[in-house]
Design a protein around this motif. Structure first.
Motif, PDB file in Angstrom:
ATOM      1  N   PRO A 264      53.063  37.165  40.666  1.00 26.37           N
ATOM      2  CA  PRO A 264      52.211  38.230  41.215  1.00 26.37           C
ATOM      3  C   PRO A 264      50.799  37.724  41.469  1.00 26.37           C
ATOM      4  CG  PRO A 264      52.494  38.517  38.858  1.00 26.37           C
ATOM      5  CD  PRO A 264      53.385  37.370  39.243  1.00 26.37           C
ATOM      6  N   GLU A 265      50.162  38.330  42.468  1.00 28.02           N
ATOM      7  CA  GLU A 265      48.777  37.976  42.768  1.00 28.02           C
ATOM      8  C   GLU A 265      47.793  38.775  41.934  1.00 28.02           C
ATOM      9  OE1 GLU A 265      48.168  38.423  46.921  1.00 28.02           O
ATOM     10  OE2 GLU A 265      49.506  36.770  47.477  1.00 28.02           O
ATOM     11  N   SER A 266      48.227  39.868  41.352  1.00 26.56           N
ATOM     12  CA  SER A 266      47.362  40.685  40.510  1.00 26.56           C
ATOM     13  C   SER A 266      48.208  41.412  39.480  1.00 26.56           C
ATOM     14  CB  SER A 266      46.567  41.697  41.353  1.00 26.56           C
ATOM     15  OG  SER A 266      47.467  42.585  42.004  1.00 26.56           O
ATOM     16  N   LEU A 267      47.568  41.865  38.409  1.00 27.39           N
ATOM     17  CA  LEU A 267      48.266  42.649  37.392  1.00 27.39           C
ATOM     18  C   LEU A 267      48.449  44.082  37.883  1.00 27.39           C
ATOM     19  CD1 LEU A 267      46.762  41.660  33.915  1.00 27.39           C
ATOM     20  CD2 LEU A 267      48.840  40.850  34.997  1.00 27.39           C
ATOM     21  N   ARG A 268      49.631  44.580  37.660  1.00 26.84           N
ATOM     22  CA  ARG A 268      49.908  45.983  38.012  1.00 26.84           C
ATOM     23  C   ARG A 268      50.397  46.694  36.765  1.00 26.84           C
ATOM     24  NH1 ARG A 268      52.248  43.328  42.393  1.00 26.84           N
ATOM     25  NH2 ARG A 268      54.343  43.664  41.536  1.00 26.84           N
ATOM     26  N   GLN A 269      49.824  47.817  36.487  1.00 29.81           N
ATOM     27  CA  GLN A 269      50.151  48.545  35.267  1.00 29.81           C
ATOM     28  C   GLN A 269      51.619  48.933  35.207  1.00 29.81           C
ATOM     29  OE1 GLN A 269      47.688  51.968  34.631  1.00 29.81           O
ATOM     30  NE2 GLN A 269      48.357  52.275  32.519  1.00 29.81           N
TER      31      GLN A 269
END
Length: 557
Positions: A264-269
């Protein structure tokens, strides 16, 4: 750079001009002064010769002396007898004049005197005559300051001209110096149109380029090594910016993020584990965060720290450390505490019960001795348990704090222990035997004593009446073996792997009957680990048990 070179060249030229001019004037003034003294000396010799031939009358016939020289004739007491320019009677006494004093003492003397304006100075030369009188010549000379003032206007023109010429030459020289330097190609320095003085500079540039190239290659290699190391770390490393964008993550961190097909390129809750998301949020708020996360068979500690720049939180570093072993040790510690509490509670309950019955008077007189014996037995069990717990504690302290080893003879040690256990063995008609020969190992005597004592004590406690215990001490080139063999009750095959656990008993009723605490073999196991020794067990129910410890002969514990 051009301006600096220009100023340096200009100032150097100006300084050289001023210095040369000053040196020239000083040298010329000195030469002129020496020449005047020489002329006065020649005149004095000439007049002296004439006075020696004609006496004082010779002075009246003298005409004006060459170079405006002034002639004075002085007696030894300083009285002026003759002066070519003034009335001798009106002149003061010259006895204190330096040149006169020097002439009277040495035969000749000279001195000079500056005027108050420093524009003229008077040179004096004196010679002593045969009759003891002194003949003095004086001459006025123009000083250096007067010479400079007299030629001030031409000097100013020369200075202005020299300044202009220095400026032009300095400007041209500075451009000639800087042009080849400015034209050097820093990527590929060459000397096609440069002067040879730039050879060292160009050489250093080439060497610097090679050094930078090597450093860039080394940096690139280290980056690849770091990436390879980070990718193979069991700990997860995660670097986030202030918007939860993932700047870097290794494979371990990616596996713990939720197992998406692509990184992933960013954290997602929605997909990120709750512990990681909450720790990152607290770190972005400027606080250090710690939490535990359970993942299948492993336990991870999540550590999150904010990254600040200019007082602002710009990112987060998240470290996921596998603490499974630590948590298991903590679990074992809790289990040990629970076992200790249980083992202490059982005899204490019995003691409390017996004491309460005795206190209430519910025990008959003929039973009082029996109850006291039970209390004494339970207290002995408590003391033995506490003693074994203290032994384990001392082993743990010895492992943390290195103890100086010493040379220990296992044969002598075993002999002493068997002698101390002889009374306990005699109560059950158990025979004790020691075989082998003297063998020394490097270790801690107290720990080795507790290990061998527990093995021998267990061999007696869990033996059969009329059985035997044999201790064998043998040695080879690199190792020493101590084996304790008994003819006791033995250990079932399925329980042999657990007998070294703390508080584990094969037969709890028998252990309580003989006073076992369940810690004896645990002490042996910890002592063997401290000495880097190997522990082995062979046992057969109703036949006996053999426990052997193999020590490295010279290995430091």
């Amino acid at each position: 750079m051009t301006g600096k070179i220009f100023r340096s060249c200009f100032l150097v030229g100006l300084a050289i001009m001023v210095l040369c001019t000053a040196l020239f004037v000083a040298v010329m003034a000195s030469r002129y002064e020496d020449q005047v003294y020489q002329e006065m000396e020649e005149t004095a010799v000439y007049v002296k010769r004439g006075m020696e031939e004609s006496g004082g009358d010779y002075l009246s016939g003298l005409e004006d002396l060459e170079g405006g020289q002034r002639l004075t004739w002085i007696t030894a007491d300083g009285t002026v007898l003759y002066d070519s320019e003034a009335d001798p009677a009106a002149m003061e006494n010259h006895a204190d004049r330096g040149e006169v004093i020097q002439a009277l003492e040495e035969g000749t003397g000279q001195s000079k005197h500056l005027s108050n304006t420093l524009l003229q100075k008077t040179l004096y030369y004196a010679v002593r005559l045969d009759d003891g009188t002194v003949l003095r010549l004086s001459c006025q000379e123009t000083t250096m300051g007067a010479l400079i003032i007299s030629v001030l206007q031409p000097i100013l023109w020369i200075v202005v001209l020299a300044l202009v010429l220095s400026g032009v030459l300095a400007s041209r020289l500075s451009r000639q110096i800087t042009k080849p330097i400015n034209n050097i190609d820093l990527e590929n320095p060459r000397l096609d149109d440069a002067y040879e003085e730039l050879f060292p500079l160009v050489g250093r540039l080439r060497e610097q380029n090679r050094t930078i190239s090597r450093q860039m290659e080394a940096l690139s290699r280290r980056q690849r090594e770091f990436a390879a190391l980070a990718e193979n770390m069991s700990e997860g490393v995660l670097l986030l910016d202030s918007r939860y964008n993932i700047l870097y993550s290794n494979q371990s961190a990616y596996a713990l993020l939720g197992g998406e097909e692509e990184k992933p390129e960013s954290l997602r809750q929605e997909t990120c584990r709750k512990e990681i998301w909450e720790a990152a949020g607290r770190a972005l708020a400027g606080c250090h965060a710690e939490s535990l996360m359970r993942a299948e068979s492993h336990i991870f500690e999540i550590l999150a720290n904010p990254v600040t720049a200019n007082g602002q939180v710009t990112g987060v570093v998240v470290l996921m450390v596998d603490v499974t072993e630590r948590e298991e040790r903590e679990s074992l510690r809790r289990e040990f505490s629970a076992n200790v509490s249980h083992e202490l509670k059982t005899p204490l309950t019995s003691i409390s019960g017996f004491a309460e019955l005795m206190k209430e008077g519910l025990v008959e007189a003929d039973k009082m001795r029996e109850f006291a014996g039970d209390i004494y037995k339970e207290c002995g069990q408590l003391i033995a348990l506490i003693d074994d717990i203290m032994k384990l504690s001392r082993l743990d302290e010895a492992a943390e704090n290195e103890v100086a080893p010493e040379s220990v003879d296992l044969y002598d040690l075993s002999q002493d222990i068997l002698e101390s256990l002889q009374p306990a063995a005699a109560k059950r008609s158990v025979s004790l035997h020691l075989e082998g020969e003297k063998q020394t190992v490097l270790g801690v005597w107290r720990i080795l004593h507790e290990m061998v004592y527990n093995l021998c004590d267990n061999a007696i406690k869990y033996n059969k009446d009329g059985g035997s215990v044999t201790v064998q001490v043998t040695g080879e080139a690199e190792r020493v073996t101590l084996a304790v063999k008994d003819t006791g009750i033995g250990i079932p095959k399925g329980q042999q792997d657990r007998v070294f656990e703390r508080f584990y008993r094969v037969d709890k009723s028998h252990s309580r009957r003989v006073g076992g605490t369940g810690l004896g073999l645990s002490i042996v196991k910890h002592g063997a680990q401290y000495h880097n020794a190997l522990l082995s067990l062979e046992s057969e129910p109703d036949v006996g048990t053999t426990i052997a410890i193999v020590f490295p002969r010279n290995m430091r514990p």
